[in-house]
Design a protein around this motif. Structure first.
Motif, mmCIF file in Angstrom:
data_model
loop_
_atom_site.group_PDB
_atom_site.id
_atom_site.type_symbol
_atom_site.label_atom_id
_atom_site.label_comp_id
_atom_site.label_asym_id
_atom_site.label_seq_id
_atom_site.Cartn_x
_atom_site.Cartn_y
_atom_site.Cartn_z
ATOM 1 N N LEU A 497 89.986 31.813 39.896
ATOM 2 C CA LEU A 497 89.997 30.810 38.840
ATOM 3 C C LEU A 497 88.619 30.177 38.713
ATOM 4 O O LEU A 497 88.042 30.101 37.631
ATOM 5 N N SER A 498 88.059 29.708 39.835
ATOM 6 C CA SER A 498 86.761 29.042 39.804
ATOM 7 C C SER A 498 86.191 29.009 41.212
ATOM 8 O O SER A 498 86.877 29.344 42.188
ATOM 9 N N ARG A 499 84.941 28.590 41.313
ATOM 10 C CA ARG A 499 84.360 28.405 42.648
ATOM 11 C C ARG A 499 85.105 27.332 43.412
ATOM 12 O O ARG A 499 85.261 27.416 44.632
ATOM 13 N N GLU A 500 85.573 26.315 42.692
ATOM 14 C CA GLU A 500 86.233 25.191 43.329
ATOM 15 C C GLU A 500 87.671 25.512 43.734
ATOM 16 O O GLU A 500 88.216 24.893 44.641
ATOM 17 N N ILE A 501 88.308 26.433 43.020
ATOM 18 C CA ILE A 501 89.678 26.849 43.343
ATOM 19 C C ILE A 501 89.654 28.362 43.539
ATOM 20 O O ILE A 501 90.007 29.135 42.635
ATOM 21 N N PRO A 502 89.238 28.819 44.701
ATOM 22 C CA PRO A 502 89.037 30.250 44.914
ATOM 23 C C PRO A 502 90.296 31.019 45.280
ATOM 24 O O PRO A 502 90.259 32.252 45.340
ATOM 25 N N ASN A 550 97.695 26.853 45.647
ATOM 26 C CA ASN A 550 97.212 25.591 45.095
ATOM 27 C C ASN A 550 98.279 24.986 44.191
ATOM 28 O O ASN A 550 98.576 25.516 43.119
ATOM 29 N N ALA A 551 98.838 23.866 44.617
ATOM 30 C CA ALA A 551 99.963 23.268 43.895
ATOM 31 C C ALA A 551 99.572 22.738 42.525
ATOM 32 O O ALA A 551 100.435 22.510 41.674
ATOM 33 N N ALA A 552 98.278 22.521 42.305
ATOM 34 C CA ALA A 552 97.842 21.993 41.009
ATOM 35 C C ALA A 552 97.898 23.052 39.913
ATOM 36 O O ALA A 552 97.872 22.723 38.726
ATOM 37 N N ILE A 553 97.963 24.308 40.281
ATOM 38 C CA ILE A 553 97.993 25.396 39.314
ATOM 39 C C ILE A 553 99.377 26.026 39.373
ATOM 40 O O ILE A 553 99.697 26.774 40.300
ATOM 41 N N THR A 554 100.213 25.702 38.423
ATOM 42 C CA THR A 554 101.599 26.156 38.445
ATOM 43 C C THR A 554 101.835 27.228 37.387
ATOM 44 O O THR A 554 101.225 27.205 36.313
ATOM 45 N N PRO A 555 102.720 28.169 37.664
ATOM 46 C CA PRO A 555 102.960 29.260 36.712
ATOM 47 C C PRO A 555 103.881 28.857 35.569
ATOM 48 O O PRO A 555 104.808 28.071 35.739
ATOM 49 N N PHE A 556 103.608 29.402 34.398
ATOM 50 C CA PHE A 556 104.505 29.322 33.248
ATOM 51 C C PHE A 556 104.120 30.454 32.312
ATOM 52 O O PHE A 556 103.222 31.244 32.615
#
Length: 753
Positions: A497-502, A550-556
């Motif tokens: 996703l990003s460097r911060e959320i690898p 990562n709980a901040a990124i949830t599927p839909f």
């Protein structure tokens, strides 16, 4: 009505979706029964939409068109007639016309006990309701009309839509804030009141306000008395400049009934989002304000159409939505003027530093988002490049070229702040994202920017600045390398996703890396395999794998990146055709599922894990950014794409997948390009016709076999090399013939093993 729900286990292999596809085929076959019972709504729908075993026939594409042939539209049936605490006297079918005796609605005074009379237009529509009133009591009650895109969200029970039924029975809502999930619905903001003067009856009353995006209209009374109701109809307000909305300039047809319906539903969804520019919504409404759509889009020509994101809401122009809607428009109706007006209005909002707001600045809510969405600046650049590619309009490009250079410079100024050479919008306060909150250095955003630089290189050359074009192209290579160096995870075989959320590998990152040329062929195949193995689920492809820690990124389920994934799979150079078949499976699963639900015929803004269209009644069920498969089916499955400005150069490179044949017509500024192909166990035949002033590349798939190819009966490929001086090449997956002149041609491939 609860829409049919189709369940199956999560799938990680090609075989698993088949059970769902069988169920979807059955559910789609029930569309006429679930949404339009035999003898009523079925008469208003063509055979492909009602017959379970309908077999497409070459040339017979018109029965798929959902758009009406005029702007006068009648309901197809009475959905419901309920007396509640009042009464209905006479035949409710009087509202369908054809009878001299009206139906009388009688109320004792309380709108919560008023009789309800609901008509069904058979599909999502929009415009101004008309009701013939034959008579009324001396002191008549107020006559209201409520609207809903689906029966699921039409408020009838006390708990529906946070209490809406007590104020606006039969409505879903387009008036954001009142009754937003978790807060009470406190006043009637969504029904429309028809002005009724008993001294001027009988009369046909026309709603003073339009409603965009509804299938069901419910009449109810507020106050004691009676009203005699005759015929109900609709002034269809979408695509007002198209005298016959069903008269498409382009078409698509194939051997697969579901894929055909998906193409036409996407085209109709975008049509339903196309309105005059003075019919926008200004948010937020003040407390007590009733529903209306009569704001002018800033900088848009008030005499021309624009393309809103959704027919019901937001009813403004968004850069990202337009990136999907504009190509659909070019390929179906050819309504370029609506695209021009939309793009121009957004470009004229550009701020002094080059930033371009994501959406029309209509009302306080949009003004609050003036600088929120940095991502959408990349779509601004892309939209203008696509306009140039499809139209070749030099004057339009020249008009907005300074704005494009300023926007690209703003994006580069953000990138320049990062020692690693990647964009992140957090430090400039513009990290709003279409689907999730992440202010980091994303694969998705940087892939889009890399594509912008390639696009700007082409546009600079077109404007007479090849040196500037070379500079943009060089920078594109730098950004692509930075994405691959910092965001590709070789162990996982996918983009982060990003460097911060690898530890998240989302759908948008991996699909756009393929589409923008960031991914190598090997990376593209690996990324698509990762998404298929981890993120495909019951109703389609999820935005991120459910196993993401990562709980901040949830599927839909999100139609925008799902459209990217379809296109990315079709773009993978795959001699065996496996990714083509997966792309078609994804279309049948996700978009086919939507068509099997109420309202049917239009595509949704989003869907949750249960396959329902998100945020309760506020979701839009005719949202143009979900129409991506319409473009993919023409550009990639049929295979017709512009490769030079205004189709001066074009390609026909089919992606047959599981199909046995396809055909279509593509409108261009020079005249229509037509193509048809047929695949058999012995070979592949492609036929095309292009107007004067064009040069084409034609291709036939090898399916991993050795082939001999003839162009117009003349050998051009002997199975291993070009013959007869033809400009013929192969990459293993296709045999290509370049420099094909205007006119009619047949390219025939015969498998030799």
């Amino acid at each position: 009505m609860t829409p049919t729900r189709i369940r199956t286990r999560n799938r990680t292999r090609d075989r698993a979706p088949r059970a769902l596809l069988v169920a979807l085929t059955a559910a789609t076959a029930l569309l006429g029964g679930v949404l339009a019972p035999a003898g009523t709504a079925s008469a208003a729908r063509p055979d492909p939409w009602t017959q379970a075993n309908y077999q497409p026939r070459p040339g017979d594409w018109r029965p798929y068109v959902l758009a009406p042939s005029s702007h006068d539209v009648d309901p197809v049936r009475v959905q419901a007639a309920t007396a509640r605490g009042g009464s209905l006297e006479g035949d409710p079918k009087a509202v369908l016309g054809g009878t001299k005796k009206p139906v009388r609605l009688v109320s004792k005074g309380d709108r919560t006990q008023s009789p309800l009379l609901t008509v069904d237009f058979g599909k999502d529509v929009g415009g101004k309701i008309q009701v013939h009133v034959a008579g009324a009591s001396a002191t008549p009650p107020a006559l209201h009309v409520c609207f809903s895109e689906s029966l699921r969200y039409a408020a009838t029970a006390p708990s529906d839509n946070s209490g809406q039924a007590a104020f606006a029975p039969g409505c879903d809502t387009a008036n954001i804030w009142n009754g937003y999930p978790g807060q009470a619905y406190t006043y009637d903001s969504d029904s429309h009141t028809l002005a009724l003067d008993p001294s001027k009856l009988p009369a046909t009353l026309t709603d003073s306000q339009l409603r965009g995006g509804f299938r069901y209209a419910t009449l109810f009374l507020d106050g004691a008395g009676w009203v005699d109701i005759g015929k109900v109809s609709l002034q269809f307000g979408a695509v007002p400049k198209q005298a016959d909305p069903s008269a498409y300039q382009g078409y698509f047809l194939s051997s697969d009934n579901t894929l055909n319906k998906i193409w036409y539903a996407g085209a109709y969804t975008v049509q339903l989002d196309t309105w005059m520019s003075d019919t926008a919504k200004s948010w937020p409404y003040v407390d007590g304000e009733a529903d209306h759509a009569d704001a002018q889009v800033p900088y848009a020509d008030p005499e021309k159409e624009v393309i809103f994101d959704g027919a019901k809401r937001d009813r403004i122009i968004w850069q990202g939505d337009l990136a999907v809607q504009a190509p659909v428009t070019y390929l179906s109706t050819g309504d370029t003027e609506a695209v021009d007006n939309s793009l121009s209005s957004l470009a004229a909002q550009q701020l002094p530093d080059g930033f371009v707001p994501a959406e029309s600045q209509v009302g306080a809510h949009n003004a609050d988002e003036l600088r929120t969405y940095g991502e959408y600046v990349t779509w601004f650049v892309h939209n203008h490049y696509e306009h140039w590619l499809y139209t070749g309009d030099r004057a339009y490009l020249a008009r907005w070229w300074p704005a494009l250079t300023k926007a690209t410079a703003w994006l580069e100024s953000v990138r320049a702040q990062d020692p690693g050479g990647l964009i992140a919008f957090g430090d400039v306060g513009s990290c709003g994202h279409y689907g999730y909150s992440d202010c980091g250095h994303e694969s998705y955003v940087n892939a889009l920017y890399a594509r912008n630089l390639d696009e700007m290189a082409a546009l600079a050359t077109a404007t007479g600045d090849p040196a500037g074009g070379a500079g943009y192209a060089k920078r594109a290579g730098v950004v692509k390398q930075a994405v691959n160096d910092q965001l590709w995870d070789p162990a996982t075989g996918a983009y982060r996703l990003s460097r911060e959320i690898p530890d998240a590998y989302p759908q948008d990152a991996n699909a756009t890396a393929v589409l923008t040329g960031v991914a190598s062929p090997a990376q593209a195949r690996s990324a698509m395999e990762y998404l298929h193995a981890t993120s495909w689920s019951t109703y389609g492809a999820l935005t991120v794998a459910p196993s993401t820690p990562n709980a901040a990124i949830t599927p839909f389920y999100e139609p925008l990146p799902s459209g990217f994934e379809v296109s990315a799979r079709l773009a993978v150079n795959d001699a065996g055709g496996a990714e083509q078949r997966r792309a078609q499976d994804l279309m049948r699963t996700f978009w086919g599922y939507q068509l099997a639900q109420d309202p049917g015929g239009t595509f949704w803004e989003k869907a949750d894990l249960q396959g329902q269209p998100g945020i309760q009644q506020f979701t839009s069920l005719a949202h143009g950014w979900a129409a991506g498969p319409t473009t993919s089916l023409t550009n990639q499955v049929l295979g017709v794409e512009p490769t030079g400005a205004g189709f001066s150069a074009y390609s026909v490179v089919p992606s047959p997948g599981s199909l046995s044949w396809a055909e279509g017509r593509v409108p261009t500024p020079r005249g229509a390009i037509t193509a048809s192909w047929r695949a058999t166990s012995h070979g592949f035949t492609l036929k095309s016709a292009a107007p004067a002033g064009t040069t084409g590349r034609l291709a036939v798939p090898t399916t991993g076999k050795k082939v001999r190819v003839e162009l117009d009966g003349r050998p051009v490929w002997d199975g291993g090399a070009a013959v007869g001086g033809a400009h013929t090449t192969t990459d293993g997956a296709y045999v290509y013939v370049d420099g094909v002149r205007a006119g009619q041609h047949t390219l025939n491939a015969s498998f030799t093993r």
